[in-house]
Scaffold this motif. Sequence first.
Motif, mmCIF file in Angstrom:
data_model
loop_
_atom_site.group_PDB
_atom_site.id
_atom_site.type_symbol
_atom_site.label_atom_id
_atom_site.label_comp_id
_atom_site.label_asym_id
_atom_site.label_seq_id
_atom_site.Cartn_x
_atom_site.Cartn_y
_atom_site.Cartn_z
ATOM 1 N N ARG A 286 1.384 4.216 -2.969
ATOM 2 C CA ARG A 286 1.334 5.658 -2.705
ATOM 3 C C ARG A 286 2.576 6.351 -3.275
ATOM 4 O O ARG A 286 2.485 7.416 -3.891
ATOM 5 N N ALA B 153 -4.629 4.729 -1.503
ATOM 6 C CA ALA B 153 -3.250 4.907 -1.964
ATOM 7 C C ALA B 153 -3.176 5.115 -3.465
ATOM 8 O O ALA B 153 -2.195 5.664 -3.967
ATOM 9 N N CYS C 17 2.459 6.421 -7.155
ATOM 10 C CA CYS C 17 1.526 7.429 -7.661
ATOM 11 C C CYS C 17 2.161 8.816 -7.631
ATOM 12 O O CYS C 17 1.819 9.676 -8.453
ATOM 13 N N SER C 18 3.089 9.019 -6.693
ATOM 14 C CA SER C 18 3.775 10.299 -6.609
ATOM 15 C C SER C 18 4.919 10.396 -7.601
ATOM 16 O O SER C 18 5.079 11.408 -8.289
ATOM 17 N N THR D 164 0.822 -1.203 0.000
ATOM 18 C CA THR D 164 0.000 0.000 0.000
ATOM 19 C C THR D 164 0.859 1.257 0.000
ATOM 20 O O THR D 164 0.597 2.210 -0.744
ATOM 21 N N GLU D 165 1.906 1.263 0.826
ATOM 22 C CA GLU D 165 2.811 2.411 0.843
ATOM 23 C C GLU D 165 3.551 2.522 -0.487
ATOM 24 O O GLU D 165 3.786 3.625 -0.991
ATOM 25 N N ASP E 158 -1.197 2.758 7.295
ATOM 26 C CA ASP E 158 -2.098 2.539 6.164
ATOM 27 C C ASP E 158 -3.555 2.512 6.625
ATOM 28 O O ASP E 158 -4.458 2.924 5.892
#
Length: 235
Positions: free
Chosen positions: A76, A105, A79-80, A72-73, A217
């Motif tokens: 995230r 995320a 996506c950045s 999950t991290e 999360d």
Amino acid sequence: MADTIEDRPLLRVLIVDDHPLFRSGLRAALDSAADIGVVGEAGDAEALDVLVDDTRPDVVVMDAGLPGISGTEAVRRLCSSHPGLPVLMLTMAQDDASLLAALRAGARGYLVKGSGRDAVLNAVRTVATGGAVFGPEIADRIAAQLAGSRRTEPGPPFPELTRRETEVLELVARGYDNRRIARELVLSDKTVRNNVSRIFAKLHVAHRAEAVSQARDAGLGAPPPAQARRSPDPA
């Protein structure tokens, strides 16, 4: 040479999963499709940005329960650092907290690992073209969440934990060590250690950093409002 098979565009897929046998089976399933090819594998997300730059995938297929940096991290962060790169999550976790964390995320799809070959292939193709994919059981739970969100209070993020274990995990997620947790909750150091050990076992994690990642999360670890306005405690 162009990425084509029999003049058909090839979808480039990167697999991130810490189970070698599962990765091998998933790679075989994906490579069996004429329009899909696996361009890389990883057992964790530690160097995922570099691997994405090297392999240039169209889709990342990732497990949510990775060691170290959680899936999950990792979503995230991707996506950045690589906006627009779709991530399809294949996971054993079927609890609502994991599902909602993955969606927040930025995951484009979410399937359980028991999904069939055709379901996975179709999911890869769908997220690669901008769609979103959820297995039937996942879609039902999303609908139930949306239907009930205005009528019910959300449940605890980790229902398998006792109230005391949840309190300890909250402080672990804030970065507190065992000694400080003992002070905060007026417990002995041994009691805190025992609680932390039980938390690790129930969350199926081996390291404190993994527990912190899962807890954050799920929304744990935010400082109380009064503390948020003060400078961090140097302790």
